[in-house]
Design an enzyme around this catalytic site. Sequence first.
Site, PDB file in Angstrom:
ATOM      1  CG  ASP A  41     -39.270  43.106-110.153  1.00  0.00           C
ATOM      2  OD1 ASP A  41     -40.327  44.018-110.342  1.00  0.00           O
ATOM      3  OD2 ASP A  41     -39.654  42.418-110.718  1.00  0.00           O
TER       4      ASP A  41
ATOM      5  CD  GLU B 206     -16.580  51.082-111.428  1.00  0.00           C
ATOM      6  OE1 GLU B 206     -16.942  51.371-112.623  1.00  0.00           O
ATOM      7  OE2 GLU B 206     -16.770  49.909-110.914  1.00  0.00           O
TER       8      GLU B 206
END
Length: 552
Positions: free
Chosen positions: A214, A274
């Site tokens: 957002d 990751e």
Amino acid sequence: MNLAVSVESNSDMLVDPDWWRGAVIYQIYPRSYQDSNSDGVGDLSGIIHRLPHIASLGVDAIWISPFFRSPMLDFGYDVSDYREVDPLFGTLGDFDALIARAHELGLKVMIDLVLSHTSDQHAWFQESRSSRDNPKANWYVWADAKEDGTPPNNWLSIFGGSGWEWDSERQQYYMHNFLKQQPDLNFHEPEVQDALLDVTRYWLERGVDGFRLDTINFYIHDKQLRDNPVCPVEDRNASTAPAVNPYNWQLHVHDKNQPENLEFLKRYRALLDEYPGKTAVGEVGDSQMGMQIQAQYTSGGDKVHMCYAFDFLAPEAPNGTMIADVLTRFEQVATDGWACYAFSNHDVVRHASRWNLGEAAQRLYAALLMSIRGSVCLYQGEELGLTEAYVSYEELQDPYGIRFWPKFKGRDGCRTPIPWSSDGPTGGFTDTKPWLPVAMEHLSKSVAEQDRDDHSMLNFYRQMVGFRKAQPALINGSFELVAARDDMVSFIRQADDGQRVFCAFNLSNSAVPLDLPAGSWRQDMAAPFRPSVTDKSITLPPYQAYFAHEDR
């Protein structure tokens, strides 16, 4: 027409780390999707119940608007605990079950993270406001008043008024870009960044596939707190805030859009990397510099994967000239970036009403959205052709609308509950009074009614999503503009394997003749649109599209 839902295993879903590139993402506003416990508010269990409907559309992922613990002054965009599900929506167990069921149905799950600000009820803010020397004293944007007691500068709130609120406990002003109960976090403080990365890791470990971030360009403010300059009258575009709000009267060069944000986004991307196959799409809330920011934030492969700006969320329907301009400019300024496009979401009037589109025009614009280069966000109910609902002042929930009524009626009209059936006044959403009224005109457009009609808007969306997914060129191919006028636009999409698809769209209510580009082109008879073709000329009837493949 009941469509069987194909099921993929979790291992199948992890094959392509670039699944997001050209993906179709379906936005769920959980309060209004399905109520499962008769409190009038949608919840996670309700979403689980309706996931087969979403899977039947053929989309790649869902994006769920905030469901975290919150006082709900901005309906979940004011987070008081990032690691908990608000009891209104269910439990963490419900969320885990939602992830599992979505993955069974071949759907990725993206969640809406609100990192720029929290609720003033968040424990971080409660500690920060308690003194000027506590461990979290610098976690929010605090500043002394001017000598006359007025706010530190001229920054404004998108929700109206000053972007600063006086706190009597700490005897300082704090910054808020939205409601005064939504204080902005201070991203200049390394511990704040670390804490938000920890929140992201928490949800990655729970199995989410990505994040909608957002207000991604609001994260960092100017450390010097310099005043924003005046925006020239002719540039006061009303797509960031409604025209009744003077927010658009400033050039927002200091309260957001800061260059330091790029370093945080690199840290964010490193964390996502990751976890193979995870992604992020950022909302760029700026009508003045949106495309440039969009390009910066998605460049280099080391920041967010994709961003969307407000180009197609504006009040005016995009004509062919404007569409061509947006797409070609993005290709020029974001040579290695990736866009995500939407026509509707939970913050704007539904585009069927905003652009005053009849059913034929809605289908045409849906086909266009599925054909332009970039990923796609569909907002719940868009596949049903829902229009903006009328919500009376007495029934309004949105503080934005309550403040600016009646010139701006707020966002409730696009947030009313989804009609699942035409039986009863609540359309199968709930068996009690819903938090917002179900629009009576929506009942005839219910999922049940349209599911039975092969020619319904719902089944058109299924066909168009399916057509897109069958064309590698439409998913992630290159873009080449062929022609554009106000009443039409045409372009070629080309896949890495050489597949070339010519796409032409008549955006008007009159027939439009146009020529095929050079080469040998064959009309795709599997496309939802099949206008008549004679030799090298095409006559597109009103609100019709034409798709053709180049013979190889």
